[in-house]
Design a protein around this motif. Structure first.
Motif, PDB file in Angstrom:
ATOM      1  N   ASN A  37     -12.960  -3.503  -2.685  1.00  0.00           N
ATOM      2  CA  ASN A  37     -12.509  -4.894  -2.610  1.00  0.00           C
ATOM      3  C   ASN A  37     -11.049  -5.022  -3.027  1.00  0.00           C
ATOM      4  OD1 ASN A  37     -15.001  -5.829  -1.732  1.00  0.00           O
ATOM      5  ND2 ASN A  37     -15.751  -6.230  -3.794  1.00  0.00           N
TER       6      ASN A  37
ATOM      7  N   THR B 254      -9.002  -3.708  -0.149  1.00  0.00           N
ATOM      8  CA  THR B 254      -9.030  -4.654   0.957  1.00  0.00           C
ATOM      9  C   THR B 254      -8.138  -5.855   0.674  1.00  0.00           C
ATOM     10  OG1 THR B 254     -11.301  -3.982   1.472  1.00  0.00           O
ATOM     11  CG2 THR B 254     -10.539  -6.051   2.408  1.00  0.00           C
TER      12      THR B 254
ATOM     13  N   PHE C   5      -4.968  -6.725   2.813  1.00  0.00           N
ATOM     14  CA  PHE C   5      -5.012  -8.016   3.498  1.00  0.00           C
ATOM     15  C   PHE C   5      -3.746  -8.829   3.234  1.00  0.00           C
ATOM     16  CE2 PHE C   5      -6.227 -12.508   3.862  1.00  0.00           C
ATOM     17  CZ  PHE C   5      -6.784 -12.516   5.133  1.00  0.00           C
TER      18      PHE C   5
ATOM     19  N   LEU D 150      -8.386  -6.373   8.896  1.00  0.00           N
ATOM     20  CA  LEU D 150      -8.746  -7.771   8.669  1.00  0.00           C
ATOM     21  C   LEU D 150      -7.508  -8.667   8.716  1.00  0.00           C
ATOM     22  CD1 LEU D 150     -11.401  -7.465   5.803  1.00  0.00           C
ATOM     23  CD2 LEU D 150     -11.790  -7.952   8.223  1.00  0.00           C
TER      24      LEU D 150
ATOM     25  N   GLY E   4      -7.205 -11.573  11.405  1.00  0.00           N
ATOM     26  CA  GLY E   4      -7.083 -12.974  11.003  1.00  0.00           C
ATOM     27  C   GLY E   4      -6.067 -13.738  11.827  1.00  0.00           C
TER      28      GLY E   4
ATOM     29  N   SER F  65      -7.887 -14.425  15.455  1.00  0.00           N
ATOM     30  CA  SER F  65      -9.325 -14.699  15.373  1.00  0.00           C
ATOM     31  C   SER F  65      -9.813 -15.618  16.492  1.00  0.00           C
ATOM     32  CB  SER F  65      -9.661 -15.317  14.016  1.00  0.00           C
ATOM     33  OG  SER F  65      -8.920 -16.517  13.825  1.00  0.00           O
TER      34      SER F  65
ATOM     35  N   LEU G 151     -11.401  -9.151  14.458  1.00  0.00           N
ATOM     36  CA  LEU G 151     -11.815  -9.557  13.113  1.00  0.00           C
ATOM     37  C   LEU G 151     -13.283  -9.267  12.850  1.00  0.00           C
ATOM     38  CD1 LEU G 151     -11.154 -11.040  10.428  1.00  0.00           C
ATOM     39  CD2 LEU G 151     -11.757 -13.176  11.586  1.00  0.00           C
ATOM     40  N   ILE G 152     -14.118  -9.399  13.869  1.00  0.00           N
ATOM     41  CA  ILE G 152     -15.565  -9.304  13.676  1.00  0.00           C
ATOM     42  C   ILE G 152     -15.983  -7.877  13.321  1.00  0.00           C
ATOM     43  CG2 ILE G 152     -17.794  -9.447  14.837  1.00  0.00           C
ATOM     44  CD1 ILE G 152     -16.717 -11.824  16.410  1.00  0.00           C
TER      45      ILE G 152
ATOM     46  N   SER H  32     -14.942  -6.612   9.858  1.00  0.00           N
ATOM     47  CA  SER H  32     -15.667  -7.385   8.840  1.00  0.00           C
ATOM     48  C   SER H  32     -17.096  -6.887   8.696  1.00  0.00           C
ATOM     49  CB  SER H  32     -15.661  -8.871   9.204  1.00  0.00           C
ATOM     50  OG  SER H  32     -14.353  -9.378   9.284  1.00  0.00           O
TER      51      SER H  32
ATOM     52  N   LEU I 276     -17.087  -3.546   6.872  1.00  0.00           N
ATOM     53  CA  LEU I 276     -16.814  -3.733   5.441  1.00  0.00           C
ATOM     54  C   LEU I 276     -18.034  -4.302   4.722  1.00  0.00           C
ATOM     55  CD1 LEU I 276     -14.834  -3.726   3.059  1.00  0.00           C
ATOM     56  CD2 LEU I 276     -14.087  -6.006   3.785  1.00  0.00           C
ATOM     57  N   ILE I 277     -18.714  -5.243   5.334  1.00  0.00           N
ATOM     58  CA  ILE I 277     -19.920  -5.827   4.725  1.00  0.00           C
ATOM     59  C   ILE I 277     -21.006  -4.772   4.572  1.00  0.00           C
ATOM     60  CG2 ILE I 277     -21.794  -7.472   5.095  1.00  0.00           C
ATOM     61  CD1 ILE I 277     -19.760  -9.336   6.423  1.00  0.00           C
TER      62      ILE I 277
END
Length: 311
Positions: free
Chosen positions: A238, A241, A245, A261, A265, A268, A275-276, A279, A282-283
């Motif tokens: 985090n 990131t 970012f 990301l 952004g 988007s 972006l998708i 993301s 990362l999730i």
């Protein structure tokens, strides 16, 4: 014939029997593994992490595109048979970029977390072990380090780096400035361990201080160190990131999930896939590590009911 002590090593017909304490240690590890496997979410976390690790190591070999290659005939192109995750506005293959960013983020997260915990364990136990003026000075230094804006210092260090060496500078910054909080916790836990009989006996026998810390105190904090190391991976990822970012982390031509990301952004609306996909990766990465950390914590905790009884 008198019975031998159960803790001694015996030999029967040329076959060496392990010491009792070694057997108990192995049995305890087997118990931890069994309790860990009883938690489906923890097993799912391991599977997800293994899949992500596979793609981070070998995913680049599955596509003909490299993360530095540009396709000027497909600018901001949606996912297709040629570009599985689409392309960026500059023509870079997003799949290759995500694979590169995943590997870079995982390397930063795991390496910095392990180094941070090693540093925190050694310093935290040393401060508590030596007591007296050493402990007072050590705690004063820890208190002073807590007020240092570590996020800004790490950003300045990484900003001054160039090329692909930026991620190493980021690992060093997160390690040097991220151990303070963990060291305070470990120091508190060590205060009870330093009063145990075997520690006092080792001191009386003239065993070196560093040997006592490394071979007696740190191993007895193993469960705490393992849990904090695993959960620290999420914090390190985090942090990386967030810095990337904001444009203060990994810089081109290298890339990370945070860098992707940032780029996603800005597009988007016109190119949401940029972006998708980063993301989602990362999730999945942070979620899998979190599940593993929770599983290890419950497996080690004998009072946890989420994985069944301790027996």
């Amino acid at each position: 014939m008198a019975k031998q002590d159960a803790a001694e090593l015996t030999v029967d017909r040329g076959v060496a029997r392990p010491e009792k304490k070694d057997y108990q240690h192995q049995r305890r590890m087997v118990l931890y593994v069994r309790r860990f496997l009883r938690r489906p979410s923890a097993v799912a976390g391991v599977i997800i992490l293994l899949i992500l690790t596979f793609f981070a190591l070998f995913g680049s070999k599955l596509s003909k595109w490299n993360y530095v290659d540009l396709d000027f005939t497909a600018l901001a192109s949606p996912p297709s048979a040629e570009h599985w995750m689409g392309t960026t506005s500059g023509g870079s293959d997003l799949y290759a970029m995500v694979i590169r960013g995943l590997g870079r983020s995982m390397a930063i997260g795991f390496l910095s977390s392990v180094l941070t915990m090693i540093l925190a364990a050694l310093i935290g136990t040393a401060i508590s072990f030596f007591e007296g003026w050493f402990e007072k000075v050590g705690m004063w230094i820890l208190d002073m380090l807590l007020v240092i804006p570590s996020f800004l210092i790490v950003a300045m260090l990484v900003r001054s780096a160039s090329g692909t060496s930026g991620w190493l500078m980021l690992v060093g910054g997160l390690t040097v400035l991220g151990w303070v909080g963990d060291a305070r916790v470990i120091r508190t836990l060590t205060m009870s361990l330093r009063e145990l009989d075997y520690v006092r006996a080792a001191k009386f026998m003239g065993v070196g201080s560093f040997t006592i810390i490394w071979r007696h105190l740190v191993p007895n904090l193993g469960s705490v160190l393992v849990i904090n190391t695993v959960l620290g991976v999420v914090s390190s990822i985090n942090s990386e990131t967030s810095l990337s970012f904001l444009g203060l982390g990994i810089k081109p031509p290298d890339t990370s999930l945070g860098t992707l990301l940032t780029e996603g952004g800005g597009v988007s609306v016109t190119a949401p896939w940029v972006l998708i996909f980063p993301s989602l990766v990362l999730i999945l990465l942070t979620f899998s590590v979190q599940l593993i950390g929770d599983g290890i914590r419950d497996a080690i905790d004998p009072y946890s009911r989420s994985v069944g009884k301790a027996e």
